[in-house]
Design a protein around this motif. Sequence first.
Motif, PDB file in Angstrom:
ATOM      1  N   TYR A   1       5.597   5.975 -10.226  1.00  0.00           N
ATOM      2  CA  TYR A   1       4.174   5.676 -10.302  1.00  0.00           C
ATOM      3  C   TYR A   1       3.403   6.982 -10.257  1.00  0.00           C
ATOM      4  CZ  TYR A   1       3.766   6.383  -5.209  1.00  0.00           C
ATOM      5  OH  TYR A   1       3.768   6.907  -3.949  1.00  0.00           O
ATOM      6  N   PHE A   2       2.092   6.895 -10.363  1.00  0.00           N
ATOM      7  CA  PHE A   2       1.240   8.071 -10.230  1.00  0.00           C
ATOM      8  C   PHE A   2      -0.051   7.663  -9.560  1.00  0.00           C
ATOM      9  CE2 PHE A   2       0.312   6.246 -14.352  1.00  0.00           C
ATOM     10  CZ  PHE A   2      -1.078   6.270 -14.424  1.00  0.00           C
ATOM     11  N   TYR A   3      -0.761   8.660  -9.054  1.00  0.00           N
ATOM     12  CA  TYR A   3      -2.063   8.396  -8.475  1.00  0.00           C
ATOM     13  C   TYR A   3      -2.997   9.554  -8.767  1.00  0.00           C
ATOM     14  CZ  TYR A   3      -0.422  11.261  -4.545  1.00  0.00           C
ATOM     15  OH  TYR A   3       0.080  12.280  -3.778  1.00  0.00           O
ATOM     16  N   LEU A   4      -4.277   9.294  -8.631  1.00  0.00           N
ATOM     17  CA  LEU A   4      -5.307  10.310  -8.845  1.00  0.00           C
ATOM     18  C   LEU A   4      -6.002  10.608  -7.530  1.00  0.00           C
ATOM     19  CD1 LEU A   4      -6.952   8.843 -12.048  1.00  0.00           C
ATOM     20  CD2 LEU A   4      -5.481  10.844 -11.920  1.00  0.00           C
ATOM     21  N   ARG A   5      -6.288  11.861  -7.311  1.00  0.00           N
ATOM     22  CA  ARG A   5      -7.009  12.286  -6.109  1.00  0.00           C
ATOM     23  C   ARG A   5      -8.366  12.842  -6.506  1.00  0.00           C
ATOM     24  NH1 ARG A   5      -4.415  11.942  -1.089  1.00  0.00           N
ATOM     25  NH2 ARG A   5      -2.178  11.843  -1.407  1.00  0.00           N
ATOM     26  N   ALA A   6      -9.368  12.517  -5.713  1.00  0.00           N
ATOM     27  CA  ALA A   6     -10.716  13.061  -5.902  1.00  0.00           C
ATOM     28  C   ALA A   6     -10.755  14.486  -5.349  1.00  0.00           C
ATOM     29  CB  ALA A   6     -11.730  12.183  -5.174  1.00  0.00           C
ATOM     30  N   ASP A   7     -11.861  15.174  -5.595  1.00  0.00           N
ATOM     31  CA  ASP A   7     -12.023  16.538  -5.097  1.00  0.00           C
ATOM     32  C   ASP A   7     -11.879  16.619  -3.576  1.00  0.00           C
ATOM     33  OD1 ASP A   7     -12.394  17.596  -7.617  1.00  0.00           O
ATOM     34  OD2 ASP A   7     -14.579  17.412  -7.521  1.00  0.00           O
ATOM     35  N   ASN A   8     -12.251  15.545  -2.870  1.00  0.00           N
ATOM     36  CA  ASN A   8     -12.172  15.541  -1.407  1.00  0.00           C
ATOM     37  C   ASN A   8     -10.782  15.158  -0.891  1.00  0.00           C
ATOM     38  OD1 ASN A   8     -12.022  12.799  -1.822  1.00  0.00           O
ATOM     39  ND2 ASN A   8     -13.929  12.302  -0.773  1.00  0.00           N
ATOM     40  N   GLY A   9      -9.810  14.951  -1.794  1.00  0.00           N
ATOM     41  CA  GLY A   9      -8.448  14.626  -1.400  1.00  0.00           C
ATOM     42  C   GLY A   9      -8.168  13.138  -1.282  1.00  0.00           C
ATOM     43  N   GLN A  10      -9.186  12.322  -1.417  1.00  0.00           N
ATOM     44  CA  GLN A  10      -9.019  10.872  -1.312  1.00  0.00           C
ATOM     45  C   GLN A  10      -8.343  10.320  -2.561  1.00  0.00           C
ATOM     46  OE1 GLN A  10     -12.725   8.797  -0.886  1.00  0.00           O
ATOM     47  NE2 GLN A  10     -11.762   6.804  -0.702  1.00  0.00           N
ATOM     48  N   THR A  11      -7.386   9.409  -2.377  1.00  0.00           N
ATOM     49  CA  THR A  11      -6.758   8.731  -3.510  1.00  0.00           C
ATOM     50  C   THR A  11      -7.768   7.759  -4.094  1.00  0.00           C
ATOM     51  OG1 THR A  11      -4.562   8.939  -2.549  1.00  0.00           O
ATOM     52  CG2 THR A  11      -4.853   7.238  -4.230  1.00  0.00           C
ATOM     53  N   ILE A  12      -8.042   7.886  -5.393  1.00  0.00           N
ATOM     54  CA  ILE A  12      -9.056   7.038  -6.023  1.00  0.00           C
ATOM     55  C   ILE A  12      -8.462   6.047  -7.015  1.00  0.00           C
ATOM     56  CG2 ILE A  12     -10.990   8.596  -5.665  1.00  0.00           C
ATOM     57  CD1 ILE A  12     -10.574   9.638  -8.503  1.00  0.00           C
ATOM     58  N   ALA A  13      -7.189   6.218  -7.366  1.00  0.00           N
ATOM     59  CA  ALA A  13      -6.525   5.264  -8.258  1.00  0.00           C
ATOM     60  C   ALA A  13      -5.023   5.407  -8.087  1.00  0.00           C
ATOM     61  CB  ALA A  13      -6.904   5.520  -9.708  1.00  0.00           C
ATOM     62  N   THR A  14      -4.332   4.264  -8.089  1.00  0.00           N
ATOM     63  CA  THR A  14      -2.875   4.238  -8.018  1.00  0.00           C
ATOM     64  C   THR A  14      -2.373   3.354  -9.152  1.00  0.00           C
ATOM     65  OG1 THR A  14      -2.946   4.470  -5.617  1.00  0.00           O
ATOM     66  CG2 THR A  14      -0.885   3.697  -6.564  1.00  0.00           C
ATOM     67  N   SER A  15      -1.371   3.820  -9.847  1.00  0.00           N
ATOM     68  CA  SER A  15      -0.843   3.063 -10.989  1.00  0.00           C
ATOM     69  C   SER A  15       0.067   1.935 -10.540  1.00  0.00           C
ATOM     70  CB  SER A  15      -0.051   3.995 -11.905  1.00  0.00           C
ATOM     71  OG  SER A  15       1.209   4.308 -11.324  1.00  0.00           O
ATOM     72  N   GLN A  16       0.449   1.146 -11.513  1.00  0.00           N
ATOM     73  CA  GLN A  16       1.510   0.169 -11.291  1.00  0.00           C
ATOM     74  C   GLN A  16       2.821   0.928 -11.194  1.00  0.00           C
ATOM     75  OE1 GLN A  16       1.006  -1.912 -15.053  1.00  0.00           O
ATOM     76  NE2 GLN A  16       2.927  -1.085 -15.789  1.00  0.00           N
ATOM     77  N   LYS A  17       3.904   0.242 -10.887  1.00  0.00           N
ATOM     78  CA  LYS A  17       5.228   0.863 -10.815  1.00  0.00           C
ATOM     79  C   LYS A  17       5.899   0.786 -12.185  1.00  0.00           C
ATOM     80  CE  LYS A  17       4.758   1.421  -6.368  1.00  0.00           C
ATOM     81  NZ  LYS A  17       3.442   0.961  -6.081  1.00  0.00           N
ATOM     82  N   TYR A  18       6.622   1.834 -12.541  1.00  0.00           N
ATOM     83  CA  TYR A  18       7.312   1.937 -13.829  1.00  0.00           C
ATOM     84  C   TYR A  18       8.807   2.098 -13.596  1.00  0.00           C
ATOM     85  CZ  TYR A  18       2.594   2.748 -15.478  1.00  0.00           C
ATOM     86  OH  TYR A  18       1.256   2.610 -15.738  1.00  0.00           O
ATOM     87  N   THR A  19       9.606   1.582 -14.519  1.00  0.00           N
ATOM     88  CA  THR A  19      11.059   1.670 -14.387  1.00  0.00           C
ATOM     89  C   THR A  19      11.643   2.883 -15.097  1.00  0.00           C
ATOM     90  OG1 THR A  19      11.331   0.206 -16.283  1.00  0.00           O
ATOM     91  CG2 THR A  19      11.367  -0.822 -14.103  1.00  0.00           C
ATOM     92  N   SER A  20      10.821   3.562 -15.905  1.00  0.00           N
ATOM     93  CA  SER A  20      11.322   4.760 -16.588  1.00  0.00           C
ATOM     94  C   SER A  20      10.245   5.846 -16.596  1.00  0.00           C
ATOM     95  CB  SER A  20      11.733   4.439 -18.031  1.00  0.00           C
ATOM     96  OG  SER A  20      10.597   4.233 -18.834  1.00  0.00           O
ATOM     97  N   ALA A  21      10.720   7.074 -16.659  1.00  0.00           N
ATOM     98  CA  ALA A  21       9.796   8.202 -16.726  1.00  0.00           C
ATOM     99  C   ALA A  21       8.990   8.160 -18.020  1.00  0.00           C
ATOM    100  CB  ALA A  21      10.567   9.517 -16.622  1.00  0.00           C
ATOM    101  N   LEU A  22       9.614   7.711 -19.106  1.00  0.00           N
ATOM    102  CA  LEU A  22       8.914   7.628 -20.379  1.00  0.00           C
ATOM    103  C   LEU A  22       7.725   6.673 -20.295  1.00  0.00           C
ATOM    104  CD1 LEU A  22       8.619   8.303 -23.378  1.00  0.00           C
ATOM    105  CD2 LEU A  22      10.253   6.457 -23.847  1.00  0.00           C
ATOM    106  N   SER A  23       7.907   5.505 -19.715  1.00  0.00           N
ATOM    107  CA  SER A  23       6.796   4.551 -19.631  1.00  0.00           C
ATOM    108  C   SER A  23       5.683   5.086 -18.733  1.00  0.00           C
ATOM    109  CB  SER A  23       7.268   3.175 -19.171  1.00  0.00           C
ATOM    110  OG  SER A  23       7.898   3.241 -17.918  1.00  0.00           O
ATOM    111  N   ARG A  24       6.029   5.792 -17.656  1.00  0.00           N
ATOM    112  CA  ARG A  24       5.001   6.394 -16.804  1.00  0.00           C
ATOM    113  C   ARG A  24       4.243   7.465 -17.579  1.00  0.00           C
ATOM    114  NH1 ARG A  24       6.755   9.504 -11.459  1.00  0.00           N
ATOM    115  NH2 ARG A  24       7.709  10.830 -13.042  1.00  0.00           N
ATOM    116  N   GLU A  25       4.949   8.311 -18.318  1.00  0.00           N
ATOM    117  CA  GLU A  25       4.306   9.365 -19.106  1.00  0.00           C
ATOM    118  C   GLU A  25       3.389   8.783 -20.176  1.00  0.00           C
ATOM    119  OE1 GLU A  25       4.231  12.616 -18.462  1.00  0.00           O
ATOM    120  OE2 GLU A  25       5.443  12.131 -16.710  1.00  0.00           O
ATOM    121  N   GLN A  26       3.822   7.712 -20.807  1.00  0.00           N
ATOM    122  CA  GLN A  26       2.986   7.066 -21.829  1.00  0.00           C
ATOM    123  C   GLN A  26       1.710   6.511 -21.210  1.00  0.00           C
ATOM    124  OE1 GLN A  26       5.937   4.367 -23.400  1.00  0.00           O
ATOM    125  NE2 GLN A  26       6.386   5.726 -25.129  1.00  0.00           N
TER     126      GLN A  26
END
Length: 68
Positions: free
Chosen positions: A29-54
Motif C-alpha cells: 500500500y502507500f500513503y501521503l503525508r502533509a507538510d506537517n507530517g500528518q497522514t492525509i490519505a492511505t491507499s487500498q491494499k495491493y497484491t503486486s508491486a505493479l498494481s501499486r505502481e499503476q
Amino acid sequence: MHLFHQSVRSSVQLTGKLQKKTTIDRELYFYLRADNGQTIATSQKYTSALSREQAIERIQKVAPAAPV
C-alpha cells in the motif's frame, strides 16, 4: 466527479511525501503525508508491486488537475 482536498493534490505532486509500505501479511500500500507530517490519505491494499505502481501513477496524473 472526484474532489481532492488541496493538501492531497499538492502532496501528490511531491513524490517524497508519498510513502510505499508493506503490511505484515505482505500486502502493499502507500500513503501521503502533509507538510506537517500528518497522514492525509492511505491507499487500498495491493497484491503486486505493479498494481501499486499503476495506482500511484494514476493518482499523480489525475490529482494535479482535479477540482478542489
